[in-house]
Design an enzyme around this catalytic site. Sequence first.
Site, short mmCIF file in Angstrom:
data_model
loop_
_atom_site.label_atom_id
_atom_site.label_comp_id
_atom_site.label_asym_id
_atom_site.label_seq_id
_atom_site.Cartn_x
_atom_site.Cartn_y
_atom_site.Cartn_z
N GLU A 1 8.42 28.79 -62.42
CA GLU A 1 9.37 29.43 -61.50
C GLU A 1 10.78 28.88 -61.66
OE1 GLU A 1 6.37 28.40 -60.58
OE2 GLU A 1 5.34 30.19 -59.86
N HIS B 1 0.98 30.92 -49.08
CA HIS B 1 1.19 32.27 -49.61
C HIS B 1 1.58 33.25 -48.49
CE1 HIS B 1 -1.21 30.48 -52.83
NE2 HIS B 1 -0.87 31.47 -53.63
#
Lengths: 342, 332
Positions: free
Chosen positions: A74, A143
């Site tokens: 990322e 999440h």
Amino acid sequence: MNAMTDKPSSQPQNLRTLSYSEAIREAMAIAMEADPTVILMGEDIGVYGGAFQVTLDLVDRFGTDRVMDTPISELGGAGVAVGAALTGLKPIFEFQFSDFAMLAMEQIVNQAAKLRYMLGGEASVPVVFRLPAGSGTGAAAQHSQSIEAWFGHVPGLKVLQPATPEDAKGMLLAALADPDPVMIFEHKLLYKMKGHVPEGSYLTPVGKALVRREGTDVTIVAGSIMLHRALEAAEQLTKDGINAEVIDLRCIRPIDHETILASVRKTGKLMVVYEGVKAFGVGAEISAMVAESDAFDFLDAPILRLGAADAPVPYNPDLERASVPQVDSIEAAARRLTRREV
Amino acid sequence: MTQPDNRPFAIRTYAPDQLREALKRMYLIRRFEEGAEDSYMRGLIHGTMHLSIGQEASAMASCMELTDDDKITSTHRGHGHCIAKGAEVGRMFAEFFGKETGYCHGRGGSMHIADVKTGNLGANGIVGGGLPIAVGAALSAKRLGKSDVTICFFGDGANNEGAFHEALNMASVWKLPVVFICENNGYGMSTSIARSTSVKHIADRAVAYSMPGVTVDGNDFSAVAEAVHHAVARARAGEGPSLVENLTYRWRGHSKSDRNRYRTKEEIEEWMTRDPIARFRAELIAHGVLDEASADAIEAAAIADMEAGIEFAKASPAPSISDVTRYVYAEN
């Protein structure tokens, strides 16, 4: 009323409808057709179609050079997008979950957001970050977060949160037309919701909130999925003769002060509903902004914030539901506020 | 049968004018930094600075084959890279002095000097911050069908950042035209390579990313120029990235807060005997590119440029206080 349309009364029947994710995908396709410098980057956005199937078949249409699967990196991936944006490309970088943007904070906050300023206006970073956000999927604490307010704290970024398919498309096209870095928080529970989406290219104005429901008794500011919950709560409130005005907070940075202030001057009561943790969040900013303005004199009750519990998002479905504002809790809070029981 | 050319790489590769210009820019790097340090001591500039005195060959020899279309990313110790890429010291000093005429109109200072128009994507205050950005610039070149290369400067400290590993991996997977240049000066602030890094040579890390890695004497202009020449050629040919490790040394401390408690006076003095500028000058004279008098003239010209740069900065206007939020976003 249909909560998925802007102005239900003024729209003809049989309008084309798309899902929120289809609308986003259509925006990407339109942009890629029109501008060869637009590329997509992200984890598993190619043949897999993205974790939420938003990019679905775009790799078939545009090829792997323009729909680039990145390694699970990322920080590096976001930085590559920043460097590409600095040098002539317009990357749309998808974080698989908004939670994963924390791995890339360096590139988003220290680099993308600040480059124009640090370089005295001599650089432009037209990158778009797409971030699936929010709870309600049973995916637990890493999440399910709603961290959009974090980025509201960063000068140089623009932070959008579309609530409807129409806005999801228009905001992505507006973000691509913007010379500065834009973060779009897409709510995972909205991806399958359908609504009217105009054909062709159009831009949803950045920095503008929208009054989705006019009312006189209380102002409810809510964006993303909270807009829909607030609109539903507003319908329930009419049974008690309470007429709520609901403002879609489409953009967190820059925030549309005037639309909110004008509404508060009219209703005298303000409630801010958001999915992020209540403390230090969007509600704090809006409350303070109203308290610092002339609209303060129009308030006839304390300002109310409704945000997530002061805890990570829990796994158990009942706990998860209880941890963020729902229609019933919004309705109950608005009732308390209008009775000045706060 | 012709005799093999045993002259150093730079001498047999670059024209005398290029070599003289390189020496001039190396002197300019040193004089610029000495001038900045002096201005700091006299209270003319504030903040901090990270000086690269002693590392000039690494910066200059790495930029010998770059055009304005090629890109560099730099570090907090980046003045040398800017000057090597062609920056004007007047605008650099102006930035240091926080003036409107500086490269960043006084908003960036020492750690953010950039000139995007000439391919200098900027110094960076974050260790490792420039690595993914360099890969992105190389991606742009490839996607836009250009033959530009990106030179990514970073220090030994950055080789232990995740960004380094992610960037090298992606550059290799996508075969991008980027040259990673590690200026290994032995210390990440105070922590030595031996205490921080699991490999003997940072270039050894290249193996993990399937790219060539080479370690050279970073104070030997020709050694650096030759290594980077091959890496740039490989990048331009579409064969992907390379890693070049230049072993060098900073004579000054990490920044203005450094009391040099982690290294010895003897170590510093030993490295000062390997002055990259003196070595390059001697090499040019030995091979007839220069004589002592013309070398002195080059050095004098660099000093004159430095002094003129400081005067330009001093005379330049400061930014308007009312512009404090200007440049946060694009102006319509």
